[in-house]
Design an enzyme around this catalytic site. Structure first.
Site, PDB file in Angstrom:
ATOM      1  N   GLY A  15      26.871  58.668  33.556  1.00 24.92           N
ATOM      2  CA  GLY A  15      27.277  58.375  34.864  1.00 24.92           C
ATOM      3  C   GLY A  15      25.451  57.682  35.392  1.00 24.92           C
ATOM      4  O   GLY A  15      24.344  57.614  35.026  1.00 24.92           O
ATOM      5  N   GLY A  17      22.613  58.447  38.305  1.00 24.68           N
ATOM      6  CA  GLY A  17      22.585  59.329  39.245  1.00 24.68           C
ATOM      7  C   GLY A  17      21.132  58.525  39.959  1.00 24.68           C
ATOM      8  O   GLY A  17      20.856  57.479  40.078  1.00 24.68           O
ATOM      9  N   LYS A  21      20.006  56.557  35.326  1.00 21.33           N
ATOM     10  CA  LYS A  21      21.205  56.936  34.719  1.00 21.33           C
ATOM     11  C   LYS A  21      20.960  58.268  33.715  1.00 21.33           C
ATOM     12  O   LYS A  21      20.253  58.740  33.313  1.00 21.33           O
ATOM     13  CB  LYS A  21      20.888  56.038  33.496  1.00 21.33           C
ATOM     14  CG  LYS A  21      20.927  54.802  33.950  1.00 21.33           C
ATOM     15  CD  LYS A  21      21.372  53.758  32.592  1.00 21.33           C
ATOM     16  CE  LYS A  21      20.959  52.159  33.162  1.00 21.33           C
ATOM     17  NZ  LYS A  21      20.757  51.710  32.189  1.00 21.33           N
ATOM     18  N   VAL A  22      21.978  59.371  33.688  1.00 22.33           N
ATOM     19  CA  VAL A  22      22.422  59.966  33.101  1.00 22.33           C
ATOM     20  C   VAL A  22      23.704  60.245  31.818  1.00 22.33           C
ATOM     21  O   VAL A  22      24.335  58.749  31.174  1.00 22.33           O
ATOM     22  CB  VAL A  22      23.424  61.042  33.901  1.00 22.33           C
ATOM     23  CG1 VAL A  22      23.380  61.963  32.848  1.00 22.33           C
ATOM     24  CG2 VAL A  22      22.716  60.214  35.202  1.00 22.33           C
ATOM     25  N   LYS A  37      19.507  63.282  31.933  1.00 21.90           N
ATOM     26  CA  LYS A  37      18.458  62.990  33.568  1.00 21.90           C
ATOM     27  C   LYS A  37      17.475  61.825  33.796  1.00 21.90           C
ATOM     28  O   LYS A  37      16.304  62.723  33.235  1.00 21.90           O
ATOM     29  CB  LYS A  37      18.756  63.730  35.077  1.00 21.90           C
ATOM     30  CG  LYS A  37      20.131  64.499  35.218  1.00 21.90           C
ATOM     31  CD  LYS A  37      20.421  65.241  35.785  1.00 21.90           C
ATOM     32  CE  LYS A  37      21.000  65.402  36.544  1.00 21.90           C
ATOM     33  NZ  LYS A  37      21.565  65.309  38.264  1.00 21.90           N
ATOM     34  N   ASP A 137      22.479  70.464  48.740  1.00 21.78           N
ATOM     35  CA  ASP A 137      23.356  69.320  48.793  1.00 21.78           C
ATOM     36  C   ASP A 137      24.706  69.344  48.091  1.00 21.78           C
ATOM     37  O   ASP A 137      24.762  68.888  46.847  1.00 21.78           O
ATOM     38  CB  ASP A 137      22.314  68.071  47.991  1.00 21.78           C
ATOM     39  CG  ASP A 137      23.473  67.209  48.019  1.00 21.78           C
ATOM     40  OD1 ASP A 137      24.263  66.725  48.996  1.00 21.78           O
ATOM     41  OD2 ASP A 137      23.144  66.052  47.479  1.00 21.78           O
TER      42      ASP A 137
HETATM   43  P1  ADP Z   1      22.458  62.705  40.685  1.00 18.56           P
HETATM   44  O1  ADP Z   1      22.904  63.642  41.554  1.00 18.56           O
HETATM   45  O2  ADP Z   1      20.962  62.118  40.547  1.00 18.56           O
HETATM   46  O3  ADP Z   1      23.056  61.121  41.551  1.00 18.56           O
HETATM   47  P2  ADP Z   1      24.879  62.759  38.818  1.00 18.56           P
HETATM   48  O4  ADP Z   1      23.912  64.512  39.119  1.00 18.56           O
HETATM   49  O5  ADP Z   1      25.884  62.718  40.003  1.00 18.56           O
HETATM   50  O6  ADP Z   1      23.471  62.582  39.806  1.00 18.56           O
HETATM   51  O7  ADP Z   1      25.073  62.395  37.472  1.00 18.56           O
HETATM   52  C1  ADP Z   1      25.457  61.225  37.669  1.00 18.56           C
HETATM   53  C2  ADP Z   1      26.552  61.445  36.741  1.00 18.56           C
HETATM   54  O8  ADP Z   1      26.607  62.163  35.160  1.00 18.56           O
HETATM   55  C3  ADP Z   1      27.795  62.491  37.286  1.00 18.56           C
HETATM   56  O9  ADP Z   1      29.053  61.936  37.953  1.00 18.56           O
HETATM   57  C4  ADP Z   1      28.701  62.735  36.472  1.00 18.56           C
HETATM   58  O10 ADP Z   1      29.565  62.375  35.254  1.00 18.56           O
HETATM   59  C5  ADP Z   1      26.910  63.273  34.806  1.00 18.56           C
HETATM   60  N1  ADP Z   1      26.825  64.120  34.855  1.00 18.56           N
HETATM   61  C6  ADP Z   1      25.627  64.445  35.212  1.00 18.56           C
HETATM   62  N2  ADP Z   1      25.190  66.127  34.720  1.00 18.56           N
HETATM   63  C7  ADP Z   1      26.053  66.450  33.608  1.00 18.56           C
HETATM   64  C8  ADP Z   1      26.058  67.003  33.017  1.00 18.56           C
HETATM   65  N3  ADP Z   1      25.420  68.586  33.004  1.00 18.56           N
HETATM   66  N4  ADP Z   1      26.932  67.465  31.603  1.00 18.56           N
HETATM   67  C9  ADP Z   1      28.395  66.474  31.984  1.00 18.56           C
HETATM   68  N5  ADP Z   1      28.084  64.850  33.472  1.00 18.56           N
HETATM   69  C10 ADP Z   1      27.350  65.669  33.374  1.00 18.56           C
END
Ligand code: ADP
Length: 334
Positions: A15, A17, A21-22, A37, A137
């Site tokens: 996804g 972030g 990118k994650v 991340k 948050d």
């Molecule tokens: P940010 O908070 O920095 O905006 P996110 O944590 O929302 O980023 O990460 C983006 C996406 O990545 C999330 O919607 C989720 O689907 C995926 N993701 C993030 N952390 C994890 C994790 N620990 N395990 C699995 N998927 C994750």
């Protein structure tokens, strides 16, 4: 060619972030899978000071998160560096979905599931607060649900760039619904601010609606500060009143009127839930009361509930708030 970050090989994109990118990635030596991340800033920093401050915060938060180890908190395994600057965070991979995705499929959630998630959330917060860490948050997108039904808090205070109003506005989409009044007013934040956000998340799980929703950002901000949302039981009468009471206390506008700690809120929720389970077992729900010292709250009788979202929102006129909204909120994203 496989993309690499340090010892991690990227397997797939998870996804987008806020700081990059994650990816789902695998450690090439020990095989451990992680959510990687990456730090890729699309936003240009206003000046060098801004940039330094962002990376300092990222480093500080990485240190804080690195000190946490709890089943209801996503574990930080490793921090990658490019020179002295953080370039990625390798965290525990949660094979499941976010609460946001879960709520998109089903709202409100079944009572047992909502209480289970709320309990895990409060456990994770109690632990973080005991380490002196405030999340700031808490929202459905930051709560990850494992396939066996456990909730884990993600994104512990990872810094967000707040240098341009464009970024601030974009980052805000969907977020201020769960902010505490003190955050909206940019007054000091405390662990009780996380309790307010937990209350807003519980409210949405139990009713299917966000407590402070409004069409415009200014309306949401105004509602967070001024609107006492309808009692959870007004929208979903199948929720026991004692649980609605816990949510209402978490959502007190004045932080001093909320539970003093996440532990206190957790104890109350567990007490209420045990009473509910016992009543269900003996078939006496509706007759029982939960003892709150000098006050007793009857558990409401389970009645048929039509989950169709009702237009219950009390209309609130956003006054001359919109022009200042972004200015007000920008510092919150720090
Ligand atoms: P940010 O908070 O920095 O905006 P996110 O944590 O929302 O980023 O990460 C983006 C996406 O990545 C999330 O919607 C989720 O689907 C995926 N993701 C993030 N952390 C994890 C994790 N620990 N395990 C699995 N998927 C994750």
């Amino acid at each position: 060619m496989t993309e690499h970050y340090g010892d991690y090989e990227v397997e797939s994109f998870l996804g987008k972030g806020s700081i990059g990118k994650v990816f789902l990635a695998r450690h090439r030596r020990i095989g451990r899978r992680v959510a990687l991340k990456t730090v890729h800033l699309e936003t240009k920093f206003e000046d060098e000071e801004d940039r330094t401050e962002f990376y300092k915060r990222l480093q500080r938060e990485a240190e804080l998160c690195g000190s946490m180890q709890h089943p209801n908190v996503v574990t930080l395994y490793e921090v990658g560096y490019d020179g002295d600057l953080v370039s990625f965070l390798a965290t525990e991979y949660v094979d499941g979905e976010t609460l946001l995705a879960r709520l998109r499929r089903t709202r409100p959630l079944p009572l047992d599931e909502a209480i289970g998630i709320a309990t895990d959330l409060l456990r994770g917060l109690a632990y973080a607060h005991s380490k002196g860490i405030i999340h700031r948050d808490i929202k459905p997108a930051n709560i990850l649900l494992t396939s066996d039904g456990r909730a884990k808090i993600a994104d512990f205070g990872v810094a967000r760039p707040l240098n341009s109003s464009l970024t601030a506005t974009r980052s805000l989409v969907g977020t201020p619904n769960y902010m505490s009044p003190e955050q909206v007013k940019t007054t000091p934040v405390s662990p009780r601010s996380d309790l307010f956000s937990a209350g807003a998340v519980m409210y949405e799980m139990l009713t299917g609606v966000k407590p402070f929703a409004a069409p415009e950002l200014s309306g949401i901000l105004y509602n967070v500060v001024n609107l006492v949302p309808p009692r959870v039981t007004e929208t979903n009468p199948s929720v026991p009143d004692a649980i609605a009471r816990v949510v209402a206390k978490l959502l007190a506008k004045d932080a001093n009127q909320r539970y003093a700690t996440a532990d206190e809120a957790l104890s109350e929720l567990e007490l209420v839930d045990h009473a509910r389970a016992a009543a269900l077992e003996s078939g006496e729900l509706g007759l029982l009361t939960v003892d709150h010292g000098d006050d007793t709250t009857p558990l409401s009788t389970i009645v048929d509930y039509d989950p169709t979202p009702s237009p219950l929102r009390r209309e609130v006129e956003p006054p001359t708030f919109s022009s200042v909204a972004v200015v007000l909120v920008a510092p919150l994203l720090a």
